[in-house]
Design a protein around this motif. Structure first.
Motif, PDB file in Angstrom:
ATOM      1  N   TRP A  76       0.822  -1.058  -0.166  1.00  0.00           N
ATOM      2  CA  TRP A  76       0.051   0.044  -0.059  1.00  0.00           C
ATOM      3  C   TRP A  76       1.018   1.415   0.121  1.00  0.00           C
ATOM      4  O   TRP A  76       1.912   1.339   0.753  1.00  0.00           O
ATOM      5  CB  TRP A  76      -0.897   0.056   1.270  1.00  0.00           C
ATOM      6  CG  TRP A  76      -1.853  -1.043   1.211  1.00  0.00           C
ATOM      7  CD1 TRP A  76      -3.237  -0.841   0.956  1.00  0.00           C
ATOM      8  CD2 TRP A  76      -1.999  -2.235   1.698  1.00  0.00           C
ATOM      9  NE1 TRP A  76      -4.178  -1.922   0.986  1.00  0.00           N
ATOM     10  CE2 TRP A  76      -3.085  -2.859   1.593  1.00  0.00           C
ATOM     11  CE3 TRP A  76      -0.763  -3.125   2.099  1.00  0.00           C
ATOM     12  CZ2 TRP A  76      -3.407  -4.316   1.811  1.00  0.00           C
ATOM     13  CZ3 TRP A  76      -1.054  -4.387   2.281  1.00  0.00           C
ATOM     14  CH2 TRP A  76      -2.293  -4.948   2.175  1.00  0.00           C
ATOM     15  N   THR A  80      -4.998   5.183   3.460  1.00  0.00           N
ATOM     16  CA  THR A  80      -6.524   4.922   3.243  1.00  0.00           C
ATOM     17  C   THR A  80      -6.462   3.343   3.118  1.00  0.00           C
ATOM     18  O   THR A  80      -6.082   2.799   1.979  1.00  0.00           O
ATOM     19  CB  THR A  80      -6.960   5.597   2.203  1.00  0.00           C
ATOM     20  OG1 THR A  80      -6.822   7.051   2.293  1.00  0.00           O
ATOM     21  CG2 THR A  80      -8.553   5.356   1.782  1.00  0.00           C
ATOM     22  N   GLY A  81      -7.341   2.569   3.813  1.00  0.00           N
ATOM     23  CA  GLY A  81      -7.450   1.154   3.414  1.00  0.00           C
ATOM     24  C   GLY A  81      -6.145   0.067   3.700  1.00  0.00           C
ATOM     25  O   GLY A  81      -6.331  -1.049   3.840  1.00  0.00           O
ATOM     26  N   SER A  95      -7.801  -1.329  -1.700  1.00  0.00           N
ATOM     27  CA  SER A  95      -6.867  -0.066  -1.750  1.00  0.00           C
ATOM     28  C   SER A  95      -5.520  -0.456  -1.904  1.00  0.00           C
ATOM     29  O   SER A  95      -4.744   0.230  -2.001  1.00  0.00           O
ATOM     30  CB  SER A  95      -7.062   0.772  -0.616  1.00  0.00           C
ATOM     31  OG  SER A  95      -6.690  -0.050   0.630  1.00  0.00           O
ATOM     32  N   SER A  97      -1.982  -1.247  -3.725  1.00  0.00           N
ATOM     33  CA  SER A  97      -1.298  -0.638  -4.840  1.00  0.00           C
ATOM     34  C   SER A  97      -0.723  -1.791  -5.511  1.00  0.00           C
ATOM     35  O   SER A  97      -0.854  -1.654  -6.664  1.00  0.00           O
ATOM     36  CB  SER A  97      -0.284   0.187  -4.253  1.00  0.00           C
ATOM     37  OG  SER A  97      -0.954   1.313  -3.628  1.00  0.00           O
ATOM     38  N   ASP A 111      -3.604  -0.789  -9.317  1.00  0.00           N
ATOM     39  CA  ASP A 111      -4.305   0.466  -9.999  1.00  0.00           C
ATOM     40  C   ASP A 111      -4.358   0.343 -11.389  1.00  0.00           C
ATOM     41  O   ASP A 111      -5.476   0.688 -11.718  1.00  0.00           O
ATOM     42  CB  ASP A 111      -3.456   1.717  -9.475  1.00  0.00           C
ATOM     43  CG  ASP A 111      -3.409   1.802  -7.999  1.00  0.00           C
ATOM     44  OD1 ASP A 111      -4.379   1.601  -7.197  1.00  0.00           O
ATOM     45  OD2 ASP A 111      -2.424   2.356  -7.834  1.00  0.00           O
TER      46      ASP A 111
END
Length: 115
Positions: A76, A80-81, A95, A97, A111
């Motif tokens: 991440w 957030t998340g 969330s 990445s 993403d």
């Protein structure tokens, strides 16, 4: 002669940009922080703006085992998340990445590609 100097300056500028990007990339490779793990799944907090190749290095470093062995590193880049500990929730997975999958030796940019 002027044309040769202009071309040379252009080449030098391009090389400087490439070197700068490579240096920035290498500088963030070891800055992911382990949040938690269960021995096979690793949760990592990484800096915003990290590149795919740095995420791959971080995933490989977290798993620290030969390609082909089971291991997943979830990464991440925002709070957030991002989980505070194992196990993951659906909100955490939405969330994420990146995901490094060690068995196939594959990095997923969540993403861009979804995870």
């Amino acid at each position: 002669m002027k044309r040769g100097i202009i071309v040379l300056l252009g080449v030098v500028a391009i090389a400087a940009i490439a070197y700068s990007q490579r240096s920035q990339s290498n500088s963030s490779a070891g800055v992911c922080r382990e949040i938690d793990h269960n021995g096979v799944v690793y949760l990592l907090a990484c800096p915003a703006g990290m590149l795919d190749m740095d995420a791959e290095k971080a995933g490989k470093a977290a798993c620290n085992r030969p390609i082909g062995e089971v291991c997943v590193a979830w990464m991440w880049t925002t709070e957030t998340g991002r989980p505070e500990k194992w196990p993951l929730t659906d909100a955490n997975l939405v969330s994420v990445s990146w995901a490094w999958q060690n068995k196939p030796g594959q990095l997923l940019n969540c993403d861009r590609e979804g995870c």
